[in-house]
Design an enzyme around this catalytic site. Structure first.
Site, PDB file in Angstrom:
ATOM      1  N   GLU A 275       8.686  48.821 -11.012  1.00 19.86           N
ATOM      2  CA  GLU A 275      10.144  48.739 -10.952  1.00 19.86           C
ATOM      3  C   GLU A 275      10.603  47.281 -10.905  1.00 19.86           C
ATOM      4  O   GLU A 275      10.043  46.464 -10.159  1.00 19.86           O
ATOM      5  CB  GLU A 275      10.627  49.478  -9.701  1.00 19.86           C
ATOM      6  CG  GLU A 275      12.129  49.459  -9.475  1.00 19.86           C
ATOM      7  CD  GLU A 275      12.531  50.218  -8.217  1.00 19.86           C
ATOM      8  OE1 GLU A 275      13.742  50.458  -8.032  1.00 19.86           O
ATOM      9  OE2 GLU A 275      11.636  50.574  -7.419  1.00 19.86           O
TER      10      GLU A 275
ATOM     11  N   LYS B  59      17.933  54.175 -13.310  1.00 15.07           N
ATOM     12  CA  LYS B  59      17.560  54.836 -12.062  1.00 15.07           C
ATOM     13  C   LYS B  59      18.738  55.667 -11.567  1.00 15.07           C
ATOM     14  O   LYS B  59      19.876  55.191 -11.507  1.00 15.07           O
ATOM     15  CB  LYS B  59      17.173  53.778 -11.024  1.00 15.07           C
ATOM     16  CG  LYS B  59      16.623  54.334  -9.713  1.00 15.07           C
ATOM     17  CD  LYS B  59      16.129  53.184  -8.834  1.00 15.07           C
ATOM     18  CE  LYS B  59      15.475  53.672  -7.550  1.00 15.07           C
ATOM     19  NZ  LYS B  59      14.946  52.570  -6.730  1.00 15.07           N
TER      20      LYS B  59
ATOM     21  N   CYS C 214      11.071  54.936  -9.208  1.00 19.57           N
ATOM     22  CA  CYS C 214      10.844  54.988  -7.758  1.00 19.57           C
ATOM     23  C   CYS C 214      11.506  56.185  -7.083  1.00 19.57           C
ATOM     24  O   CYS C 214      11.001  57.302  -7.145  1.00 19.57           O
ATOM     25  CB  CYS C 214      11.267  53.681  -7.110  1.00 19.57           C
ATOM     26  SG  CYS C 214      10.461  53.391  -5.500  1.00 19.57           S
TER      27      CYS C 214
ATOM     28  N   LEU D  81      -2.559  28.012  19.504  1.00 18.52           N
ATOM     29  CA  LEU D  81      -3.677  28.818  20.010  1.00 18.52           C
ATOM     30  C   LEU D  81      -3.651  28.767  21.532  1.00 18.52           C
ATOM     31  O   LEU D  81      -3.843  27.703  22.128  1.00 18.52           O
ATOM     32  CB  LEU D  81      -5.010  28.291  19.496  1.00 18.52           C
ATOM     33  CG  LEU D  81      -5.343  28.501  18.024  1.00 18.52           C
ATOM     34  CD1 LEU D  81      -6.751  27.987  17.727  1.00 18.52           C
ATOM     35  CD2 LEU D  81      -5.238  29.970  17.641  1.00 18.52           C
TER      36      LEU D  81
ATOM     37  N   GLY E  61      -5.479  30.937  23.515  1.00 15.87           N
ATOM     38  CA  GLY E  61      -6.617  31.615  24.118  1.00 15.87           C
ATOM     39  C   GLY E  61      -6.343  33.081  24.345  1.00 15.87           C
ATOM     40  O   GLY E  61      -7.187  33.809  24.879  1.00 15.87           O
TER      41      GLY E  61
ATOM     42  N   THR F  11       3.451  34.015  16.755  1.00 19.27           N
ATOM     43  CA  THR F  11       2.345  34.926  17.064  1.00 19.27           C
ATOM     44  C   THR F  11       2.726  36.097  17.963  1.00 19.27           C
ATOM     45  O   THR F  11       1.859  36.826  18.428  1.00 19.27           O
ATOM     46  CB  THR F  11       1.190  34.142  17.733  1.00 19.27           C
ATOM     47  OG1 THR F  11       1.655  33.564  18.954  1.00 19.27           O
ATOM     48  CG2 THR F  11       0.682  33.037  16.820  1.00 19.27           C
TER      49      THR F  11
END
Length: 576
Positions: A41, A116, A152, A315, A317, A421
């Protein structure tokens, strides 16, 4: 008759680049002896183009490139390309100015146009904002074979399968009434966990109902927060999956329609060979594997399509940053990932050591930037203002914001994309700091609940070959101590997450019921949860809306993510 599927990964707005992908696939289809090539699509402009569609020059450029592509394609090969076309009647008759269209190209020209009909407006979809629905279903012929064309959502109105009708029209039933021999579908169907199996089951049900084989060509790749899994397939008259293309990567395959049998009979290619559904299917047990593949694809494409080559992340730990680092290493290579350790006086030695061990296991570069002196500077600066107050959330958040500032400085200085994160559990209840750990250009696991974070890390440790080109085969990637220790933000002495939150097993079940299943607090309590805990969680979710509105884009892997499809008001009654 041979039909080729080009499972492409277009870049939104890269009209020339996407055209070249289609042309390359067409040349391959010609070599394979195909009569027809299917693309996804809006394959020429990329899905979802969103407000690029409002720009008249964008539509004009797409139209020009479509004509040039028609001239460049192998002349005898029929190719169906997805693009947006102007609605010529919009000015006089009203309606939206564009159609979401499938264009049949052959012999250097546009042969037929299909629009569509069913335009989704739920979750991440907003097609009614841009497109006018097509009025009729139609087909074209290759030889004596009538091929019905759908786009779709046109396939997603099976009342018997869903137990309800979502639209007045049913394009599949209408094509069956026209006597088509085969239905093809150009799709850009986003990924969510478990959706591949639901998608194939729905189409198998539709085929058994109407008796017409279907070929489904889906887009693959990450575009902003949305991930497309590909997983294109063909289904014969009996409802058997006869060929399935790869998931989470580009692919190409050729299927064959046997006019004598009036059915699809798969003919090899790069996809899997024809087999019955007992051998060829999408297994729910692939949960961690498919989520991992989706996140890796999403990160890799976001980095590449946004013009970055390297990423940076903090980071701690902890398990969240460990998982994000592993995903990034797999997505763009460990040589392109920088991990930054920023210990404070409250950081434990084992957290620092765990982060260093993780970096060694992944082979990523690391930098150590202690923040103790910066914390003292803030304390001195705020001393007169904060006099006679006790240490609390404000001081904890300063630590997070110091780290966020350092990471943004690195991002600005070296042009690295900052990855945040935080997980979905934290994002849901606001256990995160604005302008601190929420800083970033992409929130990799913001749709991954904490319990799933643990599951993914354990799965990853079950075989390090899951990280491509990893040097430490046979070694556990995520240090065991990261998985086993109680999760903590380490912003004050002895702190653990459960000082502020329920156990994650409890929290994640409440959140799933509330966010994905739309259950009320009363229903969640009736399911066995403590009433006080439920009320507190619900309140936290409501209060955190202003934070989520300011968060980085996050990769969507669930049916209900805090992203494009989440449109909650910030200023609202506390009752809802």
């Amino acid at each position: 008759m041979k039909i080729a599927i080009a499972q492409l990964n277009p870049t939104i707005g890269d009209i020339l680049g996407n055209s070249n992908l289609i042309l390359e696939a067409a040349k391959k289809a010609e070599v394979e002896g195909a009569n027809l090539l299917l693309t996804p699509e809006l394959s020429l402009i990329g899905y979802p183009p969103r407000d690029l569609l409002i720009n008249p020059s964008f539509i004009a450029d797409a139209g020009t490139q479509l004509q040039q592509l028609a001239q460049a394609l192998p002349p005898e090969l029929a190719v169906i390309v997805g693009t947006a076309l102007p609605n010529a009647n919009a000015v006089k008759l009203g309606g939206k100015s564009l159609f979401n269209s499938a264009i049949l190209l052959q012999n250097g020209a546009v042969k037929t146009v299909f629009h569509k009909r069913l335009l989704p407006t739920y979750d991440v979809f907003d097609e009614d904002r841009y497109f006018e629905p097509g009025e009729n279903s139609n087909y074209f012929s290759i030889g004596e074979v009538k091929i019905g064309v759908t786009i779709c959502e046109d396939l997603w109105n099976n009342e018997e399968f869903w137990g309800k009708r979502s639209y007045a029209g049913d394009p599949v039933s209408d094509l069956a009434k026209l006597g088509v021999d085969l239905v093809v579908n150009l799709s850009a169907s986003p990924y969510s966990a478990g959706k591949r199996g639901v998608r194939s089951a729905m189409l198998q049900h539709s085929i058994i109902r109407c008796g017409i084989p279907i070929i489904y060509a889906n887009q693959v790749g990450g575009n902003d927060d949305i991930i497309f899994d590909g997983s294109s397939f063909g289904v014969n008259r009996k409802g058997d999956l006869i060929q399935v293309l790869a998931s989470f990567e580009t692919d190409f395959a050729v299927l064959e329609y046997d006019a004598t049998k009036q059915d699809l009979v798969g003919s090899g290619g790069n996809g899997q060979d024809a087999r019955s559904t007992t051998d060829l299917s999408f297994h729910p047990a692939e949960g961690d594997a498919e989520i991992w593949a989706a996140l890796v694809l999403g990160v890799g494409d976001y980095v590449r399509k946004c013009g970055f080559s390297k990423v940076v992340l903090g980071l701690s730990g902890g398990i969240d940053s460990a998982l994000v680092a592993a995903i990034a290493s797999c997505a763009i290579g460990p040589e392109n990932v920088l991990g930054v350790l920023m210990p404070s006086p409250y950081s434990s030695d084992h957290s620092v050591n765990d982060a260093l061990e993780l970096a060694r296991n992944l082979g990523i570069a690391i930098e150590m930037l202690p923040i103790g002196d910066l914390m003292k500077t803030y304390d001195r600066t705020l001393a007169n203002l904060f006099v006679n107050t006790t240490f609390g959330i404000a001081e904890e958040n300063i630590q997070s914001r110091i780290r966020g500032n350092l990471l943004m400085a690195i991002s600005n200085k070296f042009g690295h994309l900052l990855l945040s994160t935080g997980n979905k559990s934290e994002m849901a209840v606001g256990y995160c700091t604005l302008y601190g750990d929420m800083n970033g250009g992409l929130a990799v696991i913001s749709d991954v609940p904490k319990t799933r974070v643990y599951s993914l890390c354990r799965w990853l440790n079950s075989g390090s070959e899951k990280i491509k080109n990893h040097a430490n085969l046979g070694k556990k990637i995520i240090p065991v101590n990261i998985i086993n220790k109680p999760p903590s933000a380490e912003l004050k002495p002895g702190q653990i997450d459960q000082d502020s939150l329920p156990d994650y097993d409890v929290l994640d079940d409440i959140l799933q019921r509330l966010i994905e299943h739309h259950e009320s607090a009363q229903q969640i309590v009736a399911a066995g949860h403590d009433e006080a805990v439920v009320k507190r969680v619900v309140k936290l979710v409501r209060q955190a809306e202003f934070k989520r509105r300011q968060a980085a884009p996050g990769l969507k892997i669930s049916a209900r993510a805090f992203g494009t499809g989440w449109r909650m008001p910030i200023a609202k009654s506390s009752f809802y």
